[in-house]
Design a protein around this motif. Structure first.
Motif, PDB file in Angstrom:
ATOM      1  N   THR A 308       0.846  -1.205   0.000  1.00 41.04           N
ATOM      2  CA  THR A 308       0.000   0.000   0.000  1.00 41.04           C
ATOM      3  C   THR A 308       0.877   1.249   0.000  1.00 41.04           C
ATOM      4  OG1 THR A 308      -0.144  -0.009   2.424  1.00 41.04           O
ATOM      5  CG2 THR A 308      -1.884  -1.158   1.200  1.00 41.04           C
ATOM      6  N   PHE A 309       0.373   2.274  -0.595  1.00 45.42           N
ATOM      7  CA  PHE A 309       1.082   3.555  -0.648  1.00 45.42           C
ATOM      8  C   PHE A 309       0.057   4.672  -0.720  1.00 45.42           C
ATOM      9  CE2 PHE A 309       0.545   1.843  -4.874  1.00 45.42           C
ATOM     10  CZ  PHE A 309       0.080   2.909  -5.622  1.00 45.42           C
ATOM     11  N   GLN A 310       0.515   5.885  -0.525  1.00 44.78           N
ATOM     12  CA  GLN A 310      -0.374   7.040  -0.537  1.00 44.78           C
ATOM     13  C   GLN A 310      -0.003   7.999  -1.664  1.00 44.78           C
ATOM     14  OE1 GLN A 310       0.030   8.036   3.761  1.00 44.78           O
ATOM     15  NE2 GLN A 310      -2.202   7.779   3.812  1.00 44.78           N
ATOM     16  N   MET A 311      -0.990   8.791  -2.058  1.00 41.77           N
ATOM     17  CA  MET A 311      -0.811   9.753  -3.137  1.00 41.77           C
ATOM     18  C   MET A 311      -1.360  11.109  -2.708  1.00 41.77           C
ATOM     19  SD  MET A 311       0.534   8.221  -5.830  1.00 41.77           S
ATOM     20  CE  MET A 311       0.158   9.473  -7.056  1.00 41.77           C
ATOM     21  N   THR A 312      -0.925  12.128  -3.389  1.00 46.04           N
ATOM     22  CA  THR A 312      -1.511  13.455  -3.213  1.00 46.04           C
ATOM     23  C   THR A 312      -1.802  14.030  -4.596  1.00 46.04           C
ATOM     24  OG1 THR A 312       0.635  14.589  -3.219  1.00 46.04           O
ATOM     25  CG2 THR A 312      -0.238  13.865  -1.068  1.00 46.04           C
ATOM     26  N   LEU A 313      -2.594  15.078  -4.623  1.00 47.31           N
ATOM     27  CA  LEU A 313      -2.820  15.765  -5.895  1.00 47.31           C
ATOM     28  C   LEU A 313      -2.875  17.269  -5.672  1.00 47.31           C
ATOM     29  CD1 LEU A 313      -6.021  16.551  -5.658  1.00 47.31           C
ATOM     30  CD2 LEU A 313      -6.390  14.367  -6.757  1.00 47.31           C
ATOM     31  N   SER A 314      -2.579  17.976  -6.711  1.00 47.13           N
ATOM     32  CA  SER A 314      -2.656  19.437  -6.702  1.00 47.13           C
ATOM     33  C   SER A 314      -3.849  19.864  -7.530  1.00 47.13           C
ATOM     34  CB  SER A 314      -1.370  20.037  -7.281  1.00 47.13           C
ATOM     35  OG  SER A 314      -0.248  19.624  -6.527  1.00 47.13           O
ATOM     36  N   ILE A 315      -4.492  20.959  -7.103  1.00 46.18           N
ATOM     37  CA  ILE A 315      -5.722  21.393  -7.760  1.00 46.18           C
ATOM     38  C   ILE A 315      -5.657  22.888  -8.062  1.00 46.18           C
ATOM     39  CG2 ILE A 315      -8.239  21.528  -7.596  1.00 46.18           C
ATOM     40  CD1 ILE A 315      -8.152  19.305  -5.509  1.00 46.18           C
ATOM     41  N   GLY A 316      -5.989  23.230  -9.292  1.00 43.84           N
ATOM     42  CA  GLY A 316      -6.166  24.629  -9.673  1.00 43.84           C
ATOM     43  C   GLY A 316      -7.640  24.891  -9.911  1.00 43.84           C
ATOM     44  N   THR A 317      -8.175  25.966  -9.353  1.00 41.57           N
ATOM     45  CA  THR A 317      -9.599  26.270  -9.523  1.00 41.57           C
ATOM     46  C   THR A 317      -9.778  27.627 -10.191  1.00 41.57           C
ATOM     47  OG1 THR A 317      -9.886  27.384  -7.375  1.00 41.57           O
ATOM     48  CG2 THR A 317     -10.101  24.986  -7.400  1.00 41.57           C
ATOM     49  N   SER A 318     -10.856  27.738 -10.945  1.00 44.20           N
ATOM     50  CA  SER A 318     -11.166  28.993 -11.611  1.00 44.20           C
ATOM     51  C   SER A 318     -12.638  28.988 -12.001  1.00 44.20           C
ATOM     52  CB  SER A 318     -10.270  29.184 -12.838  1.00 44.20           C
ATOM     53  OG  SER A 318     -10.420  30.488 -13.361  1.00 44.20           O
ATOM     54  N   LEU A 319     -13.006  29.880 -12.896  1.00 44.34           N
ATOM     55  CA  LEU A 319     -14.390  30.010 -13.325  1.00 44.34           C
ATOM     56  C   LEU A 319     -14.473  30.075 -14.838  1.00 44.34           C
ATOM     57  CD1 LEU A 319     -15.587  32.906 -10.966  1.00 44.34           C
ATOM     58  CD2 LEU A 319     -15.981  30.458 -10.624  1.00 44.34           C
ATOM     59  N   TYR A 320     -15.630  29.671 -15.336  1.00 45.67           N
ATOM     60  CA  TYR A 320     -15.993  30.042 -16.702  1.00 45.67           C
ATOM     61  C   TYR A 320     -17.147  31.025 -16.584  1.00 45.67           C
ATOM     62  CZ  TYR A 320     -18.200  30.335 -21.171  1.00 45.67           C
ATOM     63  OH  TYR A 320     -18.745  30.854 -22.302  1.00 45.67           O
ATOM     64  N   LEU A 321     -16.993  32.214 -17.191  1.00 47.37           N
ATOM     65  CA  LEU A 321     -18.040  33.226 -17.188  1.00 47.37           C
ATOM     66  C   LEU A 321     -18.444  33.523 -18.626  1.00 47.37           C
ATOM     67  CD1 LEU A 321     -16.487  35.697 -14.561  1.00 47.37           C
ATOM     68  CD2 LEU A 321     -18.299  34.015 -14.174  1.00 47.37           C
TER      69      LEU A 321
END
Length: 365
Positions: A308-321
């Motif tokens: 077993t092992f662990q992971m992480t993730l990076s997230i970028g957030t924005s909008l569509y207008l």
């Protein structure tokens, strides 16, 4: 009405039955194939439509003696049970029961046929063999019950021909619906293959592009997240590509579990995913993004040898207008993702566009 006099009504009865159930089946299969596992309201509606058809068919009768007669009333009841299951069959029977006098001899007789079919769950064993066995037993039962009370020597020919016509019409409608069912299932199968990622079982890149074009065409504001697994290459190098595929599939499930039903989840390419939220409120988007990030961080993933092992993730957030180009909205979300990567990974970073969320109020949901 003798059998000969009834011939003209057989064709119209078969057409009415097939048309009613076929149109109902097609309409209820708009978003997914209709079946005995469909939404409750769909199965109820299918039963109501079949009940109305049964009421119409009850008008054409082969009078045997006094109040004894044969009709095609049971035809839609049997068919709707094979295609809509117990609920549709029960609703069909109750509609007919309610509008034909309730506890009449005929309704009780029909009930004595419908109840065993419900108990045997014929819809779960649907096949040509089961279907023909069912209608054969029903035909023999109908003849036997009437023959118990009356001397049928002068009516045998009419009764046998009527039962044959009933079975023939039932078989034609059954196979016509079966043909439609197969084609509807084939359509949804091909659509799923064209729009679903085969590994993660979420929307693929083509679906993502279409969704964004739809947002643009309908001028609907939405929230955007692009998510990228941190150091994913190390997983493939250390544990093998099968373990990497397992991670991607697990993350796809986590994404679906962390968003609302009206939100959209897709695989954007490689180890990148995208989430399109119906809400464009920055606080809501940040909350969902953090929920996803935390869930992945806390999850245990397994290699093929059980490690077993662990992971992480990076997230970028924005909008569509509305008024933006789709490319620009994706670019700004991507920039936020890269900021999250440069900032140390395993974090959520929002684009500067979030401050303009109030501009979407005139267009968003």
């Amino acid at each position: 009405m003798t059998f000969i006099a009834s011939i003209s009504s057989f064709y119209s009865d078969a057409c009415i039955t097939y048309a009613t159930l076929s149109i109902g089946y097609f309409a209820l299969s708009k978003n997914s194939p209709f079946s005995f596992e469909a939404a409750l309201w769909k199965r109820v509606l299918f039963g109501v439509l079949a009940g109305l058809a049964a009421l119409y068919l009850g008008q054409d009768r082969l009078i045997i003696s006094g109040k004894l007669y044969y009709s095609f009333t049971m035809m839609p009841m049997i068919l709707v049970m094979f295609y809509g299951g117990a609920l549709s069959g029960a609703v069909c029977y109750l509609v007919n029961f309610a509008f034909t006098g309730g506890f009449t001899l005929d309704n009780l007789f029909i009930g004595s046929i419908i109840l065993p079919l419900l108990l045997l769950k014929v819809w779960r064993k649907k096949s040509n063999h089961v279907f023909y066995l069912t209608i054969g037993i029903i035909a023999l039962y109908r003849i036997a019950v009437v023959g118990w009370f009356l001397d049928l020597r002068n009516l045998w020919l009419d009764i046998l021909l009527y039962q044959f016509a009933f079975a023939l019409c039932l078989a034609i409608c059954y196979h016509a619906l079966r043909f439609k069912e197969r084609h509807i299932h084939a359509f949804f199968s091909m659509r799923n293959k064209a729009t679903t990622d085969s590994l993660t079982h979420i929307n693929n890149r083509a679906s993502v592009d279409y969704k964004m074009l739809l947002q643009h065409a309908q001028r609907q504001s939405c929230g955007l997240m692009i998510l990228d697994l941190d150091d994913f290459k190390k997983v493939n190098d250390t544990y093998g590509h099968l373990a990497g595929d397992g991670v991607l599939a697990s993350v796809g499930y986590i994404l679906q579990d962390c968003v609302r039903q009206e939100d959209f989840v897709g695989r954007y390419g490689g180890e990148e995913f995208i989430v399109i939220t119906s809400s464009y409120d920055p606080h809501h988007i940040a909350t969902v993004a953090e929920r996803i990030r935390s869930r992945v961080e806390r999850s245990n993933f397994a290699s093929t040898d059980g490690t077993t092992f662990q992971m992480t993730l990076s997230i970028g957030t924005s909008l569509y207008l509305p008024g933006m180009s789709v490319e620009k909205a994706i670019e700004m979300t991507d920039d936020a993702l890269y900021d999250a990567k440069r900032g140390g990974k395993n974090r959520v970073v929002s684009s500067r566009l979030m401050s303009l969320a109030p501009l979407g109020e005139g267009f968003g949901r």
